[in-house]
Design a protein around this motif. Structure first.
Motif, PDB file in Angstrom:
ATOM      1  N   TYR A 199       0.858  -1.181   0.000  1.00 23.05           N
ATOM      2  CA  TYR A 199       0.000   0.000   0.000  1.00 23.05           C
ATOM      3  C   TYR A 199       0.893   1.228   0.000  1.00 23.05           C
ATOM      4  O   TYR A 199       1.973   1.223   0.578  1.00 23.05           O
ATOM      5  CB  TYR A 199      -0.905   0.020   1.231  1.00 23.05           C
ATOM      6  N   PHE A 234       2.882  -5.395   2.147  1.00 19.60           N
ATOM      7  CA  PHE A 234       1.785  -5.929   2.950  1.00 19.60           C
ATOM      8  C   PHE A 234       1.652  -7.429   2.686  1.00 19.60           C
ATOM      9  O   PHE A 234       1.383  -8.205   3.579  1.00 19.60           O
ATOM     10  CB  PHE A 234       0.495  -5.189   2.597  1.00 19.60           C
ATOM     11  N   ILE A 235       1.821  -7.818   1.420  1.00 17.00           N
ATOM     12  CA  ILE A 235       1.832  -9.226   1.016  1.00 17.00           C
ATOM     13  C   ILE A 235       3.128  -9.438   0.251  1.00 17.00           C
ATOM     14  O   ILE A 235       3.476  -8.650  -0.619  1.00 17.00           O
ATOM     15  CB  ILE A 235       0.622  -9.568   0.121  1.00 17.00           C
ATOM     16  N   SER A 250      -5.488  -9.217   8.209  1.00 15.04           N
ATOM     17  CA  SER A 250      -4.435 -10.149   7.785  1.00 15.04           C
ATOM     18  C   SER A 250      -4.230 -10.197   6.271  1.00 15.04           C
ATOM     19  O   SER A 250      -3.296 -10.829   5.802  1.00 15.04           O
ATOM     20  CB  SER A 250      -4.724 -11.553   8.316  1.00 15.04           C
ATOM     21  N   GLY A 251      -5.122  -9.550   5.492  1.00 15.04           N
ATOM     22  CA  GLY A 251      -4.924  -9.478   4.051  1.00 15.04           C
ATOM     23  C   GLY A 251      -5.909 -10.257   3.202  1.00 15.04           C
ATOM     24  O   GLY A 251      -5.726 -10.362   1.990  1.00 15.04           O
ATOM     25  N   THR A 285      -7.494  -7.985   0.579  1.00 14.58           N
ATOM     26  CA  THR A 285      -6.443  -7.567  -0.353  1.00 14.58           C
ATOM     27  C   THR A 285      -6.146  -8.684  -1.346  1.00 14.58           C
ATOM     28  O   THR A 285      -6.008  -8.438  -2.546  1.00 14.58           O
ATOM     29  CB  THR A 285      -5.173  -7.167   0.414  1.00 14.58           C
ATOM     30  N   ILE A 286      -6.068  -9.921  -0.879  1.00 11.47           N
ATOM     31  CA  ILE A 286      -5.828 -11.066  -1.761  1.00 11.47           C
ATOM     32  C   ILE A 286      -6.976 -11.209  -2.760  1.00 11.47           C
ATOM     33  O   ILE A 286      -6.750 -11.405  -3.958  1.00 11.47           O
ATOM     34  CB  ILE A 286      -5.620 -12.359  -0.952  1.00 11.47           C
TER      35      ILE A 286
END
Length: 67
Positions: free
Chosen positions: A14, A22-23, A44-45, A48-49
């Motif tokens: 980000y 972040f990942i 935890s994402g 986003t994933i």
């Protein structure tokens, strides 16, 4: 059997490259008729994933391939 969804070394940050990813280094392969679940704590994402998989977000590294 070939995969219908594949992530290789996927990375996402980000707000540009100034912050830690972040990942980082996410690998995933999903085959036809697979059943998967995405579990984890708040922040935890997971979303986003899913946004990376749907193309809403673009990875900053690695690849995301659908079909």
């Amino acid at each position: 059997m070939s995969s219908i969804l594949e992530l290789k070394g996927t990375k996402f940050s980000y707000s540009g490259g100034g912050r830690a990813p972040f990942i980082e280094g996410l690998d995933l392969k999903v085959f036809e008729a697979d059943f998967i679940a995405l579990l984890g704590a708040n922040g935890s994402g997971k979303s986003t994933i899913l946004k990376l998989l749907s193309g809403i977000l673009r990875p900053s590294g690695g690849s995301v391939a659908l079909w």
